[in-house]
Design a protein around this motif. Structure first.
Motif, PDB file in Angstrom:
ATOM      1  N   GLN A  89      -5.936   6.325  -5.090  1.00 11.91           N
ATOM      2  CA  GLN A  89      -5.063   5.141  -5.133  1.00 11.91           C
ATOM      3  C   GLN A  89      -5.224   4.267  -3.897  1.00 11.91           C
ATOM      4  O   GLN A  89      -4.747   3.142  -3.867  1.00 11.91           O
ATOM      5  CB  GLN A  89      -3.576   5.550  -5.231  1.00 11.91           C
ATOM      6  CG  GLN A  89      -3.185   6.137  -6.565  1.00 11.91           C
ATOM      7  CD  GLN A  89      -3.315   7.652  -6.579  1.00 11.91           C
ATOM      8  OE1 GLN A  89      -4.242   8.210  -6.017  1.00 11.91           O
ATOM      9  NE2 GLN A  89      -2.394   8.330  -7.243  1.00 11.91           N
ATOM     10  N   ALA A  90      -5.902   4.782  -2.870  1.00  7.42           N
ATOM     11  CA  ALA A  90      -6.161   3.985  -1.660  1.00  7.42           C
ATOM     12  C   ALA A  90      -6.883   2.688  -2.022  1.00  7.42           C
ATOM     13  O   ALA A  90      -6.774   1.679  -1.314  1.00  7.42           O
ATOM     14  CB  ALA A  90      -7.013   4.796  -0.677  1.00  7.42           C
ATOM     15  N   LEU A  91      -7.596   2.672  -3.152  1.00  2.00           N
ATOM     16  CA  LEU A  91      -8.349   1.483  -3.561  1.00  2.00           C
ATOM     17  C   LEU A  91      -7.430   0.307  -3.907  1.00  2.00           C
ATOM     18  O   LEU A  91      -7.857  -0.839  -3.871  1.00  2.00           O
ATOM     19  CB  LEU A  91      -9.228   1.794  -4.786  1.00  2.00           C
ATOM     20  CG  LEU A  91     -10.380   2.771  -4.594  1.00  2.00           C
ATOM     21  CD1 LEU A  91     -11.097   3.011  -5.918  1.00  2.00           C
ATOM     22  CD2 LEU A  91     -11.381   2.239  -3.572  1.00  2.00           C
ATOM     23  N   ILE A  92      -6.176   0.618  -4.279  1.00  2.00           N
ATOM     24  CA  ILE A  92      -5.302  -0.489  -4.701  1.00  2.00           C
ATOM     25  C   ILE A  92      -4.414  -1.012  -3.569  1.00  2.00           C
ATOM     26  O   ILE A  92      -3.574  -1.862  -3.789  1.00  2.00           O
ATOM     27  CB  ILE A  92      -4.442  -0.130  -5.952  1.00  2.00           C
ATOM     28  CG1 ILE A  92      -3.562   1.096  -5.692  1.00  2.00           C
ATOM     29  CG2 ILE A  92      -5.315   0.092  -7.161  1.00  2.00           C
ATOM     30  CD1 ILE A  92      -2.707   1.493  -6.887  1.00  2.00           C
ATOM     31  N   GLN A  93      -4.614  -0.527  -2.340  1.00  2.00           N
ATOM     32  CA  GLN A  93      -3.837  -1.053  -1.216  1.00  2.00           C
ATOM     33  C   GLN A  93      -4.201  -2.516  -0.966  1.00  2.00           C
ATOM     34  O   GLN A  93      -5.332  -2.933  -1.207  1.00  2.00           O
ATOM     35  CB  GLN A  93      -4.119  -0.235   0.056  1.00  2.00           C
ATOM     36  CG  GLN A  93      -3.533   1.159  -0.003  1.00  2.00           C
ATOM     37  CD  GLN A  93      -4.009   2.029   1.147  1.00  2.00           C
ATOM     38  OE1 GLN A  93      -4.993   1.722   1.793  1.00  2.00           O
ATOM     39  NE2 GLN A  93      -3.305   3.117   1.386  1.00  2.00           N
ATOM     40  N   GLU A  94      -3.221  -3.250  -0.436  1.00  6.70           N
ATOM     41  CA  GLU A  94      -3.437  -4.691  -0.219  1.00  6.70           C
ATOM     42  C   GLU A  94      -4.581  -4.980   0.744  1.00  6.70           C
ATOM     43  O   GLU A  94      -5.237  -6.011   0.664  1.00  6.70           O
ATOM     44  CB  GLU A  94      -2.144  -5.336   0.315  1.00  6.70           C
ATOM     45  CG  GLU A  94      -1.109  -5.543  -0.784  1.00  6.70           C
ATOM     46  CD  GLU A  94       0.207  -6.099  -0.259  1.00  6.70           C
ATOM     47  OE1 GLU A  94       0.195  -6.666   0.852  1.00  6.70           O
ATOM     48  OE2 GLU A  94       1.225  -5.946  -0.943  1.00  6.70           O
ATOM     49  N   THR A  95      -4.811  -4.068   1.689  1.00 11.03           N
ATOM     50  CA  THR A  95      -5.850  -4.314   2.702  1.00 11.03           C
ATOM     51  C   THR A  95      -7.265  -4.246   2.136  1.00 11.03           C
ATOM     52  O   THR A  95      -8.210  -4.670   2.775  1.00 11.03           O
ATOM     53  CB  THR A  95      -5.739  -3.275   3.844  1.00 11.03           C
ATOM     54  OG1 THR A  95      -5.692  -1.973   3.244  1.00 11.03           O
ATOM     55  CG2 THR A  95      -4.492  -3.499   4.676  1.00 11.03           C
ATOM     56  N   VAL A  96      -7.405  -3.685   0.922  1.00 10.70           N
ATOM     57  CA  VAL A  96      -8.746  -3.536   0.336  1.00 10.70           C
ATOM     58  C   VAL A  96      -9.091  -4.793  -0.464  1.00 10.70           C
ATOM     59  O   VAL A  96      -8.415  -5.140  -1.426  1.00 10.70           O
ATOM     60  CB  VAL A  96      -8.811  -2.292  -0.587  1.00 10.70           C
ATOM     61  CG1 VAL A  96     -10.208  -2.126  -1.172  1.00 10.70           C
ATOM     62  CG2 VAL A  96      -8.417  -1.047   0.184  1.00 10.70           C
TER      63      VAL A  96
END
Length: 292
Positions: A89-96
């Motif tokens: 789910q790290a892929l959907i963080q705003e920073t990406v």
């Protein structure tokens, strides 16, 4: 939008890899999202092995990587040098931020919420022209009613892999009373003696007062005593990520004969040599979980 259904080991990852290569060949980035770090890492290692010889940069992004590694990964993703991005789910963080995301692959799609799946897809949409929307391939080893609903109410095509690769022996499922535990232990020891590996799955990590269940920690101790000639490992959700990865690696490399685990191994962990699975308190699991 396409849903790919097929049993564990039927070849969904290969189909995903071929779809990713087509998209990369057409000049766009591909993101593959999996629900757990264990599964994401497995996909990453496989895809890296297949794609890097072709000159394709494969990037890795999860919540537990160091800030420095995250910064490098984010830069590779936003510049477009990473053509294939694998993560949780790290892929959907705003920073990406993606450079030109054209295909989104979601593994074990039922483990994600609708909003999570959409938010990854949105990272590839062209908000100004509204005509650039990434393709989506979702995969699942569990045929579940919600996917039927999605077929009715969304533009979702369904593909099924209904055959296993040649040479697979049929799976035999048995329900055994707890009173025959010694027989089960004998069977496990016999399997280990012939070089096979065994999963022993428990529903909880530690004793809860309200649920008097065999738990992973206690079972691990008991099996270590009962099987002195063999190595018994333990993996559960409360272990630090690095420790979890180390145990899974040892199990994959056959240094561990019996792996006591909670449902953390539920999603698609690939250990071809593990041919026997004992499930404690099977009634505590849902049908989809048991299928997994």
């Amino acid at each position: 939008y396409r849903l790919l259904q097929g049993d564990v080991g039927s070849g969904k990852t290969i189909v995903a890899a071929l779809a990713a290569l087509q998209a990369i060949d057409a000049g766009v980035q591909v993101a593959l999202m999996a629900p757990t770090e264990i599964l994401a890492e497995q996909h990453f290692q496989k895809l890296k092995m297949w794609c890097e010889p072709l000159g394709i940069e494969v990037c890795w992004l999860t919540g537990s990587i160091t800030p420095k590694a995250r910064k490098i990964a984010n830069a590779a993703i936003s510049s477009g040098s990473a053509r294939l991005v694998v993560g949780t789910q790290a892929l959907i963080q705003e920073t990406v931020e993606f450079f030109d995301l054209g295909l989104v692959i979601v593994d074990e799609q039922h483990r994600f919420g609708v909003a999570q799946r959409l938010s990854l897809s949105k990272k590839g949409e062209d908000l100004e022209t509204d005509d650039w929307i990434p393709h989506q391939l979702t995969m699942s080893a569990t045929p579940i009613p919600r996917t039927l609903a999605m077929t009715f109410y969304a533009d979702l095509e369904v593909s099924s892999i209904d055959t296993l690769p040649p040479g697979r022996t049929p799976v035999v499922t048995k329900l055994i009373s707890n009173a025959r535990r010694d027989e089960v232990l004998g069977h496990v020891a016999q399997a280990c003696a012939t070089g096979q590996q065994v999963y022993w799955v428990c529903p909880l990590v530690q004793e809860s007062e309200s649920l008097d269940l065999q738990t992973a920690v206690d079972t691990h101790l008991a099996l270590t005593e009962a099987l002195p000639d063999y190595t018994v490992g333990l993996v559960h959700g409360q272990l630090p990520t690095a420790e979890k990865a180390a145990v899974m690696k040892a199990f994959r490399e056959a240094q561990i004969n019996v792996l006591v685990s909670t449902t953390v191994i539920e999603v698609g962990v690939d250990v071809p040599n593990a041919s026997l699975m004992v499930i404690e308190h099977a009634e505590r699991f849902g049908l989809a979980q048991l299928h997994q």
